[in-house]
Design a protein around this motif. Sequence first.
Motif, PDB file in Angstrom:
ATOM      1  N   ALA A   1      78.738  63.927  94.569  1.00  0.00           N
ATOM      2  CA  ALA A   1      78.270  65.312  94.691  1.00  0.00           C
ATOM      3  C   ALA A   1      79.407  66.307  94.836  1.00  0.00           C
ATOM      4  CB  ALA A   1      77.316  65.431  95.884  1.00  0.00           C
ATOM      5  N   ASP A   2      80.428  65.965  95.594  1.00  0.00           N
ATOM      6  CA  ASP A   2      81.511  66.923  95.831  1.00  0.00           C
ATOM      7  C   ASP A   2      82.240  67.290  94.541  1.00  0.00           C
ATOM      8  OD1 ASP A   2      81.036  67.162  98.533  1.00  0.00           O
ATOM      9  OD2 ASP A   2      82.536  65.679  99.140  1.00  0.00           O
ATOM     10  N   THR A   3      82.248  66.383  93.581  1.00  0.00           N
ATOM     11  CA  THR A   3      82.921  66.630  92.300  1.00  0.00           C
ATOM     12  C   THR A   3      82.033  67.357  91.318  1.00  0.00           C
ATOM     13  OG1 THR A   3      84.308  64.658  92.546  1.00  0.00           O
ATOM     14  CG2 THR A   3      84.032  65.498  90.309  1.00  0.00           C
ATOM     15  N   ASN A   4      80.710  67.173  91.403  1.00  0.00           N
ATOM     16  CA  ASN A   4      79.852  67.549  90.288  1.00  0.00           C
ATOM     17  C   ASN A   4      78.820  68.644  90.533  1.00  0.00           C
ATOM     18  OD1 ASN A   4      80.536  65.447  88.082  1.00  0.00           O
ATOM     19  ND2 ASN A   4      80.361  64.233  89.946  1.00  0.00           N
ATOM     20  N   LEU A   5      78.443  68.899  91.758  1.00  0.00           N
ATOM     21  CA  LEU A   5      77.410  69.913  91.957  1.00  0.00           C
ATOM     22  C   LEU A   5      77.953  71.317  91.702  1.00  0.00           C
ATOM     23  CD1 LEU A   5      75.288  68.855  95.069  1.00  0.00           C
ATOM     24  CD2 LEU A   5      75.056  68.195  92.670  1.00  0.00           C
ATOM     25  N   VAL A   6      77.059  72.185  91.252  1.00  0.00           N
ATOM     26  CA  VAL A   6      77.390  73.589  90.987  1.00  0.00           C
ATOM     27  C   VAL A   6      76.418  74.455  91.779  1.00  0.00           C
ATOM     28  CG1 VAL A   6      77.552  75.400  89.231  1.00  0.00           C
ATOM     29  CG2 VAL A   6      78.218  73.042  88.667  1.00  0.00           C
ATOM     30  N   ARG A   7      76.957  75.361  92.572  1.00  0.00           N
ATOM     31  CA  ARG A   7      76.103  76.255  93.358  1.00  0.00           C
ATOM     32  C   ARG A   7      75.490  77.325  92.468  1.00  0.00           C
ATOM     33  NH1 ARG A   7      79.291  76.675  96.959  1.00  0.00           N
ATOM     34  NH2 ARG A   7      78.309  75.476  98.639  1.00  0.00           N
ATOM     35  N   LEU A   8      74.215  77.606  92.679  1.00  0.00           N
ATOM     36  CA  LEU A   8      73.515  78.607  91.875  1.00  0.00           C
ATOM     37  C   LEU A   8      73.539  79.976  92.546  1.00  0.00           C
ATOM     38  CD1 LEU A   8      70.305  76.640  90.796  1.00  0.00           C
ATOM     39  CD2 LEU A   8      72.384  77.041  89.457  1.00  0.00           C
ATOM     40  N   PRO A   9      73.720  81.027  91.779  1.00  0.00           N
ATOM     41  CA  PRO A   9      73.576  82.376  92.338  1.00  0.00           C
ATOM     42  C   PRO A   9      72.150  82.568  92.866  1.00  0.00           C
ATOM     43  CG  PRO A   9      74.577  82.440  90.145  1.00  0.00           C
ATOM     44  CD  PRO A   9      74.091  81.045  90.349  1.00  0.00           C
ATOM     45  N   ASP A  10      72.021  83.287  93.946  1.00  0.00           N
ATOM     46  CA  ASP A  10      70.703  83.482  94.563  1.00  0.00           C
ATOM     47  C   ASP A  10      69.709  84.132  93.609  1.00  0.00           C
ATOM     48  OD1 ASP A  10      71.632  82.389  96.911  1.00  0.00           O
ATOM     49  OD2 ASP A  10      72.089  84.332  97.838  1.00  0.00           O
ATOM     50  N   GLU A  11      70.220  84.973  92.698  1.00  0.00           N
ATOM     51  CA  GLU A  11      69.325  85.708  91.809  1.00  0.00           C
ATOM     52  C   GLU A  11      68.916  84.914  90.572  1.00  0.00           C
ATOM     53  OE1 GLU A  11      73.590  86.821  90.696  1.00  0.00           O
ATOM     54  OE2 GLU A  11      72.426  86.456  92.533  1.00  0.00           O
ATOM     55  N   MET A  12      69.494  83.742  90.373  1.00  0.00           N
ATOM     56  CA  MET A  12      69.176  82.974  89.164  1.00  0.00           C
ATOM     57  C   MET A  12      67.939  82.119  89.365  1.00  0.00           C
ATOM     58  SD  MET A  12      71.531  80.321  86.929  1.00  0.00           S
ATOM     59  CE  MET A  12      72.604  81.636  86.320  1.00  0.00           C
ATOM     60  N   GLU A  13      66.982  82.247  88.462  1.00  0.00           N
ATOM     61  CA  GLU A  13      65.783  81.430  88.503  1.00  0.00           C
ATOM     62  C   GLU A  13      66.127  79.969  88.253  1.00  0.00           C
ATOM     63  OE1 GLU A  13      61.595  83.162  87.299  1.00  0.00           O
ATOM     64  OE2 GLU A  13      62.978  83.210  85.613  1.00  0.00           O
ATOM     65  N   PHE A  14      65.357  79.064  88.858  1.00  0.00           N
ATOM     66  CA  PHE A  14      65.589  77.642  88.635  1.00  0.00           C
ATOM     67  C   PHE A  14      65.397  77.265  87.161  1.00  0.00           C
ATOM     68  CE2 PHE A  14      64.620  77.270  93.282  1.00  0.00           C
ATOM     69  CZ  PHE A  14      65.814  76.674  93.654  1.00  0.00           C
ATOM     70  N   ALA A  15      64.421  77.875  86.498  1.00  0.00           N
ATOM     71  CA  ALA A  15      64.184  77.562  85.089  1.00  0.00           C
ATOM     72  C   ALA A  15      65.393  77.924  84.242  1.00  0.00           C
ATOM     73  CB  ALA A  15      62.937  78.298  84.585  1.00  0.00           C
ATOM     74  N   THR A  16      65.997  79.076  84.526  1.00  0.00           N
ATOM     75  CA  THR A  16      67.208  79.478  83.804  1.00  0.00           C
ATOM     76  C   THR A  16      68.342  78.509  84.100  1.00  0.00           C
ATOM     77  OG1 THR A  16      66.573  81.810  83.884  1.00  0.00           O
ATOM     78  CG2 THR A  16      68.896  81.321  83.489  1.00  0.00           C
ATOM     79  N   ALA A  17      68.507  78.139  85.364  1.00  0.00           N
ATOM     80  CA  ALA A  17      69.575  77.221  85.737  1.00  0.00           C
ATOM     81  C   ALA A  17      69.404  75.862  85.076  1.00  0.00           C
ATOM     82  CB  ALA A  17      69.612  77.065  87.258  1.00  0.00           C
ATOM     83  N   ALA A  18      68.164  75.380  84.994  1.00  0.00           N
ATOM     84  CA  ALA A  18      67.923  74.097  84.344  1.00  0.00           C
ATOM     85  C   ALA A  18      68.277  74.156  82.868  1.00  0.00           C
ATOM     86  CB  ALA A  18      66.464  73.681  84.524  1.00  0.00           C
ATOM     87  N   SER A  19      68.038  75.305  82.240  1.00  0.00           N
ATOM     88  CA  SER A  19      68.329  75.436  80.810  1.00  0.00           C
ATOM     89  C   SER A  19      69.827  75.379  80.525  1.00  0.00           C
ATOM     90  CB  SER A  19      67.752  76.748  80.275  1.00  0.00           C
ATOM     91  OG  SER A  19      68.515  77.868  80.681  1.00  0.00           O
ATOM     92  N   LEU A  20      70.654  75.599  81.558  1.00  0.00           N
ATOM     93  CA  LEU A  20      72.103  75.536  81.377  1.00  0.00           C
ATOM     94  C   LEU A  20      72.597  74.099  81.287  1.00  0.00           C
ATOM     95  CD1 LEU A  20      73.232  78.099  84.116  1.00  0.00           C
ATOM     96  CD2 LEU A  20      72.874  78.555  81.689  1.00  0.00           C
ATOM     97  N   GLY A  21      71.862  73.166  81.896  1.00  0.00           N
ATOM     98  CA  GLY A  21      72.396  71.856  82.227  1.00  0.00           C
ATOM     99  C   GLY A  21      72.926  71.010  81.106  1.00  0.00           C
ATOM    100  N   CYS A  22      72.437  71.157  79.912  1.00  0.00           N
ATOM    101  CA  CYS A  22      72.912  70.347  78.798  1.00  0.00           C
ATOM    102  C   CYS A  22      73.277  71.238  77.628  1.00  0.00           C
ATOM    103  CB  CYS A  22      71.842  69.326  78.398  1.00  0.00           C
ATOM    104  SG  CYS A  22      72.223  68.371  76.917  1.00  0.00           S
ATOM    105  N   ARG A  23      72.283  71.868  77.036  1.00  0.00           N
ATOM    106  CA  ARG A  23      72.513  72.576  75.779  1.00  0.00           C
ATOM    107  C   ARG A  23      73.398  73.802  75.931  1.00  0.00           C
ATOM    108  NH1 ARG A  23      66.255  71.740  74.488  1.00  0.00           N
ATOM    109  NH2 ARG A  23      66.327  71.641  76.758  1.00  0.00           N
ATOM    110  N   PHE A  24      73.185  74.600  76.970  1.00  0.00           N
ATOM    111  CA  PHE A  24      73.957  75.830  77.100  1.00  0.00           C
ATOM    112  C   PHE A  24      75.408  75.529  77.466  1.00  0.00           C
ATOM    113  CE2 PHE A  24      75.141  80.072  78.469  1.00  0.00           C
ATOM    114  CZ  PHE A  24      74.401  80.891  77.621  1.00  0.00           C
TER     115      PHE A  24
END
Length: 346
Positions: free
Chosen positions: A127-150
């Motif tokens: 986890a310490d190497t790989n997790l990315v903190r999300l901005p408070d204003e970012m929706e989870f759906a938007t954040a999930a869309s980043l995970g592979c394709r974006f």
Amino acid sequence: MRAVVFEKFGEVPTIQTVPDPEPALGGVVIKVEATGLCRSDWHGWMGHDDGIRLPHVPGHELAGVVVAAGSQVTRWKTGERVTVPFAVGCGRCFECSSGNHQVCEHQTQPGFTAWGSFAEYVAIDHADTNLVRLPDEMEFATAASLGCRFVTSFRAIVDQGRVTPGEWVAVHGCGGVGLSAIMIASAIGANVIAIDLTDEKLDFASKIGAVATINAAKTPNVVKAVKQITNGGAHMSMDALGHPSTSFNSIANLRRRGRHVQVGLMLGDHARPQVPMDKVIAFELEILGSHGMQAYRYQAMMEMIRTGKLKPELLVGKRISLDEAPAALMAMGGFEGIGIGVVTKF
């Protein structure tokens, strides 16, 4: 927890109740708030990935909240909103030490080497190497869309493709990968040509930055069309679909010393496509792959999102429930609709 499970490759997945995951010493468990539907998951379900062991839970584009952490985790605590690259680096091998976590020699991948995020919870190692903190204003759906394709498209355009303002970029395929690449290349000042089989996707590509479009279903010679539009060929071109014809065209439509980046997966019968090697030699072309993106590189992308230069929320398409995910997964064998489908109800 409830999860999408398949017990044989190619057979209908079902919703099952399975044991909750436990965090490894250096890992975390994330409550999944959103997870994207990706063609890579379809490839896994079809048996094209030799890392999968049955029974299996797919899903690798995820965002959620940390609910448990191993005793060796130092940077993360419960309650934090996070996402994670789909290629999880070990943080210790030569590639990770050189900053190339996306090609880690010992990488794990949720949804492939381990159970994934088509579930209420998912365990993530290192986890310490790989997790990315999300901005408070970012929706989870938007954040999930980043995970592979974006993020894969961001690395393909910015790091691998080395696109600069004013260059011509050809994007073959306007699914989630292609549309992400079009938005990113346009944001950094490139002139983008979108290529697809449907006018609907091409119209959307124009709205997010493409300066020209080519309907490959109506154009006898896509390579010739690209060279005419660009007055000699693209500086950089991407196969965002993963098909022998789009891969060939993407290489063949380059100008001298152009760069081809392969992002669309080439698996099964498509794993050994034809390559115009005569042009590769004569024009000194570059052929590059792009496999995800390191967690530490997210910051540059997040800053472009924060300042409004990138708007990944525009690429989020249909939102569905976990109960609808099995049918949606099986349907990924066809061409994607507009935008990135996301599971948001568990």
